[in-house]
Design an enzyme around this catalytic site. Structure first.
Site, PDB file in Angstrom:
ATOM      1  N   HIS A  38      29.427  37.654  29.516  1.00 40.62           N
ATOM      2  CA  HIS A  38      29.401  36.362  28.827  1.00 40.62           C
ATOM      3  C   HIS A  38      28.763  36.561  27.455  1.00 40.62           C
ATOM      4  CE1 HIS A  38      25.184  36.318  29.912  1.00 40.62           C
ATOM      5  NE2 HIS A  38      25.480  36.342  31.200  1.00 40.62           N
ATOM      6  N   GLY A  40      25.937  36.100  26.337  1.00 42.47           N
ATOM      7  CA  GLY A  40      24.635  36.765  26.352  1.00 42.47           C
ATOM      8  C   GLY A  40      24.797  38.272  26.230  1.00 42.47           C
ATOM      9  N   HIS A  41      25.659  38.833  27.100  1.00 45.69           N
ATOM     10  CA  HIS A  41      25.942  40.274  27.005  1.00 45.69           C
ATOM     11  C   HIS A  41      26.515  40.633  25.633  1.00 45.69           C
ATOM     12  CE1 HIS A  41      26.644  39.450  31.452  1.00 45.69           C
ATOM     13  NE2 HIS A  41      25.738  40.398  31.517  1.00 45.69           N
ATOM     14  N   GLN A  65      19.431  46.610  43.841  1.00 42.53           N
ATOM     15  CA  GLN A  65      18.612  45.512  43.336  1.00 42.53           C
ATOM     16  C   GLN A  65      18.926  44.182  44.014  1.00 42.53           C
ATOM     17  OE1 GLN A  65      20.215  46.138  39.253  1.00 42.53           O
ATOM     18  NE2 GLN A  65      20.082  43.931  39.042  1.00 42.53           N
ATOM     19  N   GLY A 151      18.324  41.410  27.801  1.00 42.89           N
ATOM     20  CA  GLY A 151      18.257  40.010  27.410  1.00 42.89           C
ATOM     21  C   GLY A 151      16.928  39.370  27.805  1.00 42.89           C
ATOM     22  N   GLN A 152      16.438  38.494  26.952  1.00 41.00           N
ATOM     23  CA  GLN A 152      15.200  37.762  27.219  1.00 41.00           C
ATOM     24  C   GLN A 152      15.363  36.795  28.387  1.00 41.00           C
ATOM     25  OE1 GLN A 152      12.160  38.038  26.320  1.00 41.00           O
ATOM     26  NE2 GLN A 152      11.430  36.130  27.241  1.00 41.00           N
ATOM     27  N   GLN A 157      12.165  41.193  33.847  1.00 40.22           N
ATOM     28  CA  GLN A 157      12.880  42.474  33.816  1.00 40.22           C
ATOM     29  C   GLN A 157      12.644  43.199  32.492  1.00 40.22           C
ATOM     30  OE1 GLN A 157      17.172  43.215  35.144  1.00 40.22           O
ATOM     31  NE2 GLN A 157      17.439  42.993  32.952  1.00 40.22           N
ATOM     32  N   SER A 189      24.703  32.876  32.280  1.00 40.05           N
ATOM     33  CA  SER A 189      24.483  33.763  33.415  1.00 40.05           C
ATOM     34  C   SER A 189      25.792  33.937  34.158  1.00 40.05           C
ATOM     35  CB  SER A 189      23.440  33.164  34.370  1.00 40.05           C
ATOM     36  OG  SER A 189      23.474  33.834  35.618  1.00 40.05           O
ATOM     37  N   ARG A 191      26.039  34.138  37.143  1.00 37.35           N
ATOM     38  CA  ARG A 191      25.932  33.323  38.367  1.00 37.35           C
ATOM     39  C   ARG A 191      26.260  31.852  38.126  1.00 37.35           C
ATOM     40  NH1 ARG A 191      21.580  37.184  39.640  1.00 37.35           N
ATOM     41  NH2 ARG A 191      22.207  38.328  41.512  1.00 37.35           N
TER      42      ARG A 191
END
Lengths: 284, 284
Positions: A38, A40-41, A65, A151-152, A157, A189, A191
């Site tokens: 998305h 963000g990536h 994970q 990513g923030q 993480q 996200s 998700r």
């Protein structure tokens, strides 16, 4: 700027590709992802493209994970769509290994960070960060990039990866990029795809409660307990939302703070229906 | 062949030295040591010198691989003598960092190998291998060598390091060199220094019992239980010796074997007085 993108699934092939570029004195940027890309990536990929001679990403839904009751099997995957998007973001190579190649029979090695992985997402997802730091160590050793981008949105993480890189002396610059949001404020996200239309609306409560908290801080409210309760009240008022955690901590150490100040991180994890979403804000 | 040897204590300095050599397309060999060098270490250095353009060693008594009741403070140290010996073995650079630089305040990251670290030395020295794999990961990331050299004397350590390098995708060839012995058969070890003259004699029982076991195997005795008892009897007969473990296992997997065969590892740990010594043999 549609480029010729190459997909490499072999570990040795990817390691050789990166090594030969490094020896040719090209700088390499790595964006580790679980795919289903998305904006963000894409923001990470564009920064990696701008900073480096070679831009590589990994697409790997990392089994170590995910907890046993989590969404490993259901996690969305679409490599065709991902490669078109990555290509447009100037990526040279997608590394898309199999789980069997990454974790062959007899696999037994794990990288673990103590303390900062034991709170927040570490409490509700035991073993999650051990899986993240293990796979990122492997990706770092395979690519040996000059820079790696995170990513923030996954605030904890990002801090965990920075600590790992520092502690294990990885010769890699860790770059953390701002959260990218939908127009209405929902943090991007993979998700979000799980959300029904009603849940999609309810999910806005994460961002709204963070903005409310920031507003209170700017108006002079600094008691963490007060801010915590105001956030809790707002989220509890949303029938589809169930709080996993609300954390008010130092943005570098993740230590709890009693008073809000510059560089305080307010981080949320909230179930909207069955979907667990996270969001955060750093006070400035 | 006394060469001009350089001692680097700064992590960044060592990382920069290795990086610039790698980019100049020189191959780098790394020999990790805890110093107080003996012929065993020197055999690794000479092999590293023969195999690579640049030969570097680390000298670092690594606190994370010692238990609280172990000999970290007493472990022998002599950097002047070590640098003369390393220089004669053709080493270019000694990396000798401080414990504080290797494990700064807030250090929290550990590399752990499951299963094969839980037996043999792992039973009597809990946490030992976690310390070894953690420090070796750090040294690998700092030096990024083409080859790294370890001694067969620490048989379990060699297998653990190989598994770690494979699992975490280190782009490094792990080379294991044969045990070097004193003239009377005692395996070389920095800890031999602890032995009194009587203990020094008693310590020969390790090697003698291994040779006896090999002799039995060559004469057709293959029952591990029988061999185990014969070794145990011989060591028990030495008043200064106290058995820590006798292991008869597959040399690659460390799985117990019921019958001795090619590639069976017989490994011993025995206290001679207060000094814990190890030795081993692989049947061929």
């Amino acid at each position: 700027m549609n480029r010729n993108i190459e997909i490499i699934s072999s570990l040795k092939g990817f390691q050789n590709y990166c090594r030969s570029n490094r020896l040719a004195r090209k700088t390499i940027g790595l964006v580790p992802t679980m795919g289903f890309l998305h904006e963000g990536h894409l923001s990470l990929m564009r920064q990696s493209r701008a900073d480096n001679d070679i831009s590589v990403i990994s697409i790997f839904v990392n089994p170590t994970q995910f907890g046993p009751a989590e969404d490993y099997d259901a996690y969305p995957r679409d490599l065709d769509r991902d490669s078109r998007m990555a290509s447009e973001a100037g990526v040279d190579v997608i590394f898309a290994p199999s789980a069997r190649d990454m974790y062959p029979e007899g696999y037994a090695t794990y990288v673990n960070i103590e303390r900062i992985t034991e709170k927040m997402c570490g409490t509700s997802r035991p073993g999650h960060f051990r899986g993240v730091t293990t796979v990122v160590s492997k990706l770092f050793n395979l690519a040996q990039p000059h820079r790696a981008y995170f990513g923030q949105k996954d605030a904890q993480q990002a801090i965990v990866i920075k600590q790992m890189a520092r502690d294990l002396n990885f010769d890699i610059e860790i770059i953390v990029m701002p959260i990218i949001r939908e127009e209405d404020g929902l943090a991007m996200s993979s998700r979000n795809k799980y959300l029904s239309p009603e849940e999609r609306k309810a999910a806005l409560v994460l961002r709204k409660s963070l903005l409310m908290a920031e507003g209170l801080f700017k108006s002079g409210v600094t008691e963490a307990a007060i801010i915590y309760n105001r956030i809790k009240d707002m989220i509890d008022f949303e029938p589809l939302a169930k709080i996993d955690y609300i954390s008010i901590v130092d943005a570098d150490t993740l230590d709890d703070v009693g008073k809000l100040r510059q560089n305080t991180l307010i981080a949320l994890a909230v179930f909207i229906g069955k979907t667990r979403l996270i969001d955060n804000i750093i006070l400035t």
